[in-house]
Design an enzyme around this catalytic site. Structure first.
Site, PDB file in Angstrom:
ATOM      1  N   ARG A 165       0.858  -1.169   0.000  1.00 30.02           N
ATOM      2  CA  ARG A 165       0.000   0.000   0.000  1.00 30.02           C
ATOM      3  C   ARG A 165       0.903   1.229   0.000  1.00 30.02           C
ATOM      4  NH1 ARG A 165      -3.195  -2.992  -1.503  1.00 30.02           N
ATOM      5  NH2 ARG A 165      -5.308  -3.487  -0.703  1.00 30.02           N
ATOM      6  N   GLU A 212      -2.597   8.449  -3.878  1.00 32.76           N
ATOM      7  CA  GLU A 212      -3.020   7.605  -4.992  1.00 32.76           C
ATOM      8  C   GLU A 212      -4.444   7.964  -5.396  1.00 32.76           C
ATOM      9  OE1 GLU A 212      -3.930   2.890  -5.652  1.00 32.76           O
ATOM     10  OE2 GLU A 212      -2.017   3.371  -4.696  1.00 32.76           O
ATOM     11  N   HIS A 257      -1.541   0.908  -9.907  1.00 33.32           N
ATOM     12  CA  HIS A 257      -2.146  -0.145  -9.075  1.00 33.32           C
ATOM     13  C   HIS A 257      -2.630  -1.283  -9.979  1.00 33.32           C
ATOM     14  CE1 HIS A 257      -3.971  -0.503  -4.803  1.00 33.32           C
ATOM     15  NE2 HIS A 257      -3.721  -1.700  -5.282  1.00 33.32           N
TER      16      HIS A 257
END
Length: 317
Positions: A231, A260, A279
């Site tokens: 993450r 993000e 991602h």
């Protein structure tokens, strides 16, 4: 009415109908339906035994009188109403492990690409420049993986045959681990000290938030290739930018970032030794098939035992 209801969550650009088809193939004696509208969802869930999708609301749980299992299509579950699931006596399972093979390939591919200079070659090809450049050997390196869940384990599995020294960092270092060395998070500096390749595959917790900070980046070798498929907030972004500017780290491959999505004017976009992917490491055309394997096995297990307990990827509520 359907006893297995699939929510209308398309994943990675793949229509959820593929998921429903995969479930029907594995559970031919069950009625599997896709809830294509909110109204259809409330209607179908009223008699359903299994609901599967990325999320579930309290209102939907209130309408699901016969529901016994919510099968999440995500590996993470901190976004779900855990207390409400427990109150309704609904079991919860996740998609943990579905991403592991392809994310592991993403990590190893990034390491090899930086080691062999593929990004340098690509830039020179774009400029039509025939010029030799230095590259490195991946073999003989010390490789460190932080996090030994399904993804971390898959990464280590794929290192067989590369002739590298493997190091793991995990919450419980006393557990049997298929690496040459294993450390706890308290000893993370010792783990990364001489590693040329480091992968972050750990969950985001209070312990791992900001784990890769200025202090840890200073401990790393200046040629280290850091890959983050965990993450974004596991890495202190400002500290990473500073380390890149000062050549305190060799390269970074970031599939997740903080923030993000990464803003278009962020400095990380402009480093030649940084690979940013949106991602995307979790994308695989086999996503729904792997997920259907887990859900179908759990349905069969519950039918055999008569209990929605002891299921694969079940989260204790």
């Amino acid at each position: 009415m359907a006893d297995i209801v699939v929510r209308r969550d398309n994943i990675h650009g793949m229509a959820v109908d593929r998921y429903a088809t995969a479930l029907r193939d594995r559970l031919p004696n069950h009625d599997v339906e896709v809830a294509r509208t909110p109204a259809a969802e409330r209607d179908l869930v009223a008699d359903a035994t299994v609901l599967t999708g990325s999320s579930v609301s309290e209102d939907l749980l209130d309408a699901a009188d016969s529901l016994r299992l919510f099968a999440s299509t995500y590996a993470g579950y901190d976004h779900l109403p855990l207390d409400e699931l427990a109150a309704h006596d609904v079991a919860l399972t996740t998609a943990s492990g579905v991403h592991a093979p392809n994310v592991a390939e993403h990590v190893v591919g990034a390491w090899l690409s930086f080691a062999r200079g593929f990004f340098t070659a690509r830039r020179r090809q774009a400029d039509h420049v025939w010029q030799s450049f230095k590259s490195n050997d991946f073999a003989g390196s010390r490789v460190c993986v932080l996090g030994m869940g399904a993804i971390g384990s898959a990464i280590v599995d794929r290192l067989d045959g590369f002739d590298v020294e493997t190091v793991a960092v995990r919450h419980s270092p006393e557990k049997d681990t298929p690496t040459d060395e294993v450390y706890g998070y308290d000893d993370v500096h010792e783990a990364v000290e001489d590693a040329r390749y480091v992968a972050l595959a750990c969950p985001l917790t209070a312990e791992t938030r900001g784990l890769v900070d200025d202090d840890l980046l200073t401990t790393m070798h200046p040629e280290t290739v850091l890959v983050n498929v965990a993450r974004g907030p596991v890495v202190d972004t400002d500290a990473l930018v500073d380390a890149l500017q000062r050549n305190h780290v060799g390269a970074a491959a970031l599939d997740v970032t903080d923030p993000e999505p990464l803003p278009s004017d962020h400095r990380l976009w402009d480093f030649e030794n940084v690979l940013v992917t949106p991602h995307n490491a979790g994308h695989t055309p086999s996503y729904f098939d792997r997920l259907a394997d887990i859900v179908a096995e759990n349905v069969r297990r519950a039918e055999e035992t008569g209990a929605w307990d002891g299921l694969q990827n079940q989260i204790s509520l």
